[in-house]
Design an enzyme around this catalytic site. Structure first.
Site, short mmCIF file in Angstrom:
data_model
loop_
_atom_site.label_atom_id
_atom_site.label_comp_id
_atom_site.label_asym_id
_atom_site.label_seq_id
_atom_site.Cartn_x
_atom_site.Cartn_y
_atom_site.Cartn_z
N GLU A 190 0.94 -1.46 -0.17
CA GLU A 190 0.04 -0.06 -0.02
C GLU A 190 0.81 1.09 0.04
OE1 GLU A 190 -2.66 -0.47 3.36
OE2 GLU A 190 -3.74 -2.04 2.39
N GLU A 300 -6.13 -10.57 -1.34
CA GLU A 300 -6.93 -10.42 -0.09
C GLU A 300 -8.30 -10.36 -0.47
OE1 GLU A 300 -5.60 -7.06 2.31
OE2 GLU A 300 -3.62 -7.73 1.87
#
Ligand code: GLA
Length: 418
Positions: A190, A300
């Site tokens: 991220e 995810e």
């Protein structure tokens, strides 16, 4: 929604409830027999629900064995973390595991030189004894990282050289310890900001960026490669399949490749919902990453039924303060959305069906690109243990019963042969 507005940083621990029961009223699991690796067979469990006809539950990992790995995420926070019924689901449906929290920087090294290996090691042992592939998650992140990493003397920001040395040491120690036991690492998680600016890399204003600069990513990849010459190395992020964030991801990945970062692939997290389902963008994004010579992972995956989806943080203050970090460590707090982010209540049959259709469509896209997709990992396996608890995102319900989504995903594969 932007991380930098957050005043409270907290940690998400995965599991919420551990279902104590091995047999939930009226539900019995009968395990299928194992098959030799050379001749993949579809194992099955038979789930008998009171008052309902028995249903044969397809084993997704076997159905998709020739296409890509099928995974889930969890930790053994205690050795008895899971009920027999849950373990049965894990072993029957999945062949790869990602640690939900135990290998994050703040879990492994909450203070300089203080290493907590117990929970992570348990997962390594579980994967070894069950012949499952283990993925490492994650080496460098702005969240769930001890504040000490960025602190210099007298509370001043740490000097660049010191931060680089801490980064190197953390990565060398962790990757070195699990060398040969882990297939691939999410090296950086991220790094791209949510704000819109697709004409630049738009890097998140994280402590790593502030103390080292934009080359912290390349350095992290090089350190990981030094520690293990064979492990795969990924960049992992959410919402990078579309819009400006996708454009930024292409700029970032091109730069990393140009700088000689040893990057194997890109992880698209895949936190989607019934209202956020970027089918066309995902299809294009996978092609764009493939054109860069990268493998693609869906890392995810979850599709929420109610409330807000997405991979972003919940900005509201936590209902109760997090009691320390994952695995009892203390660390700065960034609260990921751990509770329903919208109306919650039981999912209706129509919603479950709609979710099944959305999952089906995603898997049709994964199948289209199976040449470049190496792994599809769900962020959990049952709704009550999900970080999106209350939003019904996963394949099994709170009572360990397979939801329509599992059958629709199986159907994508089965229909190929017809
Ligand atoms: C991100 C992280 C995961 C996990 C989820 C939510 O996507 O990569 O490790 O923390 O948020 O829990």
């Amino acid at each position: 929604m932007s991380y930098k507005n957050l005043s409270v940083r907290s940690v998400v621990n995965a599991a919420v409830h551990t279902l104590a029961a091995t047999s939930v009223a009226g539900v019995v699991f009968v395990s299928g027999c194992s098959s030799p690796a050379s001749t993949p067979r579809v194992k099955s469990a038979v789930q008998v629900s009171t008052g309902q006809p028995a249903q044969r539950i397809p084993a997704l990992k076997d159905l998709y064995a020739k296409d890509y790995l099928l995974g889930t995420a969890f930790d053994f926070r205690t050795p008895q973390e899971f009920s027999p019924a849950e373990l049965e689901i894990i072993k029957t449906q999945f062949n790869t595991i990602t640690p939900e929290n135990s290998m994050k920087p703040g879990s492994l090294q909450p203070a300089e030189g203080q290493w907590n290996w117990a929970v992570a090691d348990r997962l390594v042992e579980f994967c070894e004894s069950n012949k499952m592939t283990l993925i490492g998650h994650t080496l460098v992140w702005h969240a769930q990282t001890g504040a000490w990493m960025f602190e210099g003397e007298n509370g001043q920001p740490v000097k660049r050289e010191v931060a680089i040395e801490r980064l190197r040491k953390h990565i060398h120690t962790v990757v070195g310890r699990y060398k040969g036991k882990i297939k691939g690492w999410d090296v950086v998680n991220e790094a791209i900001a949510d704000s819109r600016n697709g004409s630049t890399e738009n890097l998140r204003n994280s402590p790593w960026l502030r103390v080292i600069g934009p080359d912290y990513l390349t350095l992290a990849f090089k350190f990981a490669r030094e520690a293990d010459p064979n492990v795969e190395l990924y960049y992992n992020d959410y919402n990078i399949e579309g819009g400006d964030k996708h454009k930024s991801s292409l700029l970032l990945l091109k730069r990393l490749i140009a700088e000689g970062a040893p990057i194997t692939g890109v992880g698209i997290q895949g936190h989607w919902s019934l209202t956020h389902k970027p089918f066309e963008e995902l299809d294009q994004a996978i092609q764009n990453y493939k054109a860069l010579g990268l493998k693609v992972m869906i890392t995810e995956l979850d599709v929420t039924i109610q409330g807000q989806g997405g991979g972003q943080l919940d900005q509201r203050p936590a209902t109760r303060p997090a009691a320390g970090g994952p695995n009892g460590t203390t660390q700065p707090t960034t609260r990921r959305a751990r509770r329903p982010m919208g109306p919650s209540g039981p999912a209706t049959p129509a919603q479950l069906q709609e979710q099944a259709e959305v999952y089906k469509r995603f898997f049709e896209i994964f199948q289209k690109h199976k040449d470049v997709i190496e792994r599809v990992t769900f962020w959990g396996f049952k709704d009550s243990r999900s970080w999106r608890q209350g939003q019904h995102p996963l394949l099994f319900n709170d009572n360990d019963q397979a939801k329509p989504a599992l059958f629709s995903i199986a159907e994508v594969k089965k229909s190929e042969g017809r």
